[in-house]
Write an enzyme that holds these catalytic residues in place. Sequence first.
Site, PDB file in Angstrom:
ATOM      1  N   HIS A  83       0.808  -1.222   0.000  1.00  0.00           N
ATOM      2  CA  HIS A  83       0.000   0.000   0.000  1.00  0.00           C
ATOM      3  C   HIS A  83       0.838   1.268   0.000  1.00  0.00           C
ATOM      4  O   HIS A  83       0.299   2.356   0.172  1.00  0.00           O
ATOM      5  CB  HIS A  83      -0.937   0.022   1.208  1.00  0.00           C
ATOM      6  CG  HIS A  83      -1.996  -1.046   1.161  1.00  0.00           C
ATOM      7  ND1 HIS A  83      -2.888  -1.255   2.158  1.00  0.00           N
ATOM      8  CD2 HIS A  83      -2.279  -1.960   0.207  1.00  0.00           C
ATOM      9  CE1 HIS A  83      -3.678  -2.261   1.847  1.00  0.00           C
ATOM     10  NE2 HIS A  83      -3.325  -2.717   0.657  1.00  0.00           N
ATOM     11  N   ILE A  90       0.761   6.937   0.366  1.00  0.00           N
ATOM     12  CA  ILE A  90       0.216   5.820   1.128  1.00  0.00           C
ATOM     13  C   ILE A  90      -1.257   5.663   0.781  1.00  0.00           C
ATOM     14  O   ILE A  90      -2.006   6.640   0.794  1.00  0.00           O
ATOM     15  CB  ILE A  90       0.340   6.072   2.646  1.00  0.00           C
ATOM     16  CG1 ILE A  90       1.773   6.427   3.020  1.00  0.00           C
ATOM     17  CG2 ILE A  90      -0.130   4.866   3.427  1.00  0.00           C
ATOM     18  CD1 ILE A  90       1.895   7.082   4.377  1.00  0.00           C
ATOM     19  N   CYS A  91      -1.659   4.438   0.479  1.00  0.00           N
ATOM     20  CA  CYS A  91      -3.073   4.159   0.208  1.00  0.00           C
ATOM     21  C   CYS A  91      -3.703   3.699   1.512  1.00  0.00           C
ATOM     22  O   CYS A  91      -3.592   2.549   1.897  1.00  0.00           O
ATOM     23  CB  CYS A  91      -3.186   3.077  -0.871  1.00  0.00           C
ATOM     24  SG  CYS A  91      -4.873   2.632  -1.255  1.00  0.00           S
ATOM     25  N   LEU A  92      -4.323   4.639   2.231  1.00  0.00           N
ATOM     26  CA  LEU A  92      -4.902   4.333   3.534  1.00  0.00           C
ATOM     27  C   LEU A  92      -6.178   5.163   3.659  1.00  0.00           C
ATOM     28  O   LEU A  92      -6.140   6.390   3.531  1.00  0.00           O
ATOM     29  CB  LEU A  92      -3.895   4.693   4.639  1.00  0.00           C
ATOM     30  CG  LEU A  92      -4.262   4.321   6.066  1.00  0.00           C
ATOM     31  CD1 LEU A  92      -4.366   2.816   6.225  1.00  0.00           C
ATOM     32  CD2 LEU A  92      -3.216   4.852   7.050  1.00  0.00           C
ATOM     33  N   TRP A 144      -8.334   7.521  -4.472  1.00  0.00           N
ATOM     34  CA  TRP A 144      -7.935   6.185  -4.043  1.00  0.00           C
ATOM     35  C   TRP A 144      -9.132   5.250  -4.135  1.00  0.00           C
ATOM     36  O   TRP A 144     -10.252   5.633  -3.874  1.00  0.00           O
ATOM     37  CB  TRP A 144      -7.430   6.229  -2.606  1.00  0.00           C
ATOM     38  CG  TRP A 144      -6.202   7.048  -2.426  1.00  0.00           C
ATOM     39  CD1 TRP A 144      -6.124   8.302  -1.903  1.00  0.00           C
ATOM     40  CD2 TRP A 144      -4.867   6.687  -2.780  1.00  0.00           C
ATOM     41  NE1 TRP A 144      -4.824   8.731  -1.906  1.00  0.00           N
ATOM     42  CE2 TRP A 144      -4.034   7.779  -2.432  1.00  0.00           C
ATOM     43  CE3 TRP A 144      -4.291   5.555  -3.350  1.00  0.00           C
ATOM     44  CZ2 TRP A 144      -2.653   7.757  -2.637  1.00  0.00           C
ATOM     45  CZ3 TRP A 144      -2.926   5.542  -3.544  1.00  0.00           C
ATOM     46  CH2 TRP A 144      -2.128   6.630  -3.195  1.00  0.00           C
TER      47      TRP A 144
END
Lengths: 151, 180
Positions: A83, A90-92, A144
């Site tokens: 991620h 950051i993919c959060l 995202w």
Amino acid sequence: MASMEKRLHKELQALTKEPPRGVHVDQESISRNITEWLVHLDGAEGSLYNGEKFQLVFKFSQSYPFDSPQVMFVGNNIPVHPHVYSNGHICLSILTDDWSPALSVTSVCLSIVSMLSSCTEKKRPPDNAIYVKTCSKNPKKTRWYYHDDDV
Amino acid sequence: MASDTASGDKGSGPNESTETDNSMFECNICLDSARDAVVSMCGHLFCWQCLHQWLETRPNRQTCPVCKAGISKDKVVPIYGRGSTDQKDPREKLPPRPQGQRAEPEAQGGFPGFGFGDGGFHMSFGIGAFPFGIFASTFNFNDGRPGPPPAGSAQHQEEQVLSKFFLWVAVIFIIWLLLA
């Protein structure tokens, strides 16, 4: 504007007084500019990132905490994680859609440490090459798509 | 410099137990002691101003910042302490901001085509033949024309006369069709 700075000072005070394990705020970076924080993060013991050191940058807008901060990895050690893109993005979900004003720098740091710790295989996201070439500098501008809740 | 300002908020030597006591009544958004306090049905404390701003930020998905339970302006309870001088409902202090009003544009420039846009469904036929004229006027929903003038105005009376005139023209036309 004043409320945003007041809240940041309160968070800084709490984080300096009782920092969670493996999270250190760079006081020098903050004394220059309260709206941009450098945070040192240690990979958790027992995880794939044990012993590694990372740097996170937090950028706060004037509407913080109603608007989420911009958070990304910087420095020469970007964690290799499904991620985390190689440019530090950051993919959060809590950093965009699931942000809540009750979250804080501390809770975001803990979420990121926890995200790293639950990783079972060190690899980049499958679309890393194309994303890094085409994305905006600001990770919040990316739409995202959160699909993988396992890691 | 940063820590100076921060410690200035609470005094230089805060008592440990008073600080934990106070933090029980801190707003979950501004982290300051809650002003015009309200509590959600899920039990979380906020300043009314802070919560109101959060609800305005995400009008479509109103959730408690702490536990993500559903939340709304009408389902929060104001808290009145004994020391507070103002016993007014804090929710009345900051009235909900009215939503912006958005009117349809008056004139539509050019040929609108088969647009399925915001203005509703618009259908127009390119042939001027008799039956299609009926359809075209029947299927023109929400075409953005201005409404009728108010009753009593000069324009209203004028339109009444015109409408009667065309009614008679139509009646004469139909009679002529039947006779011919």
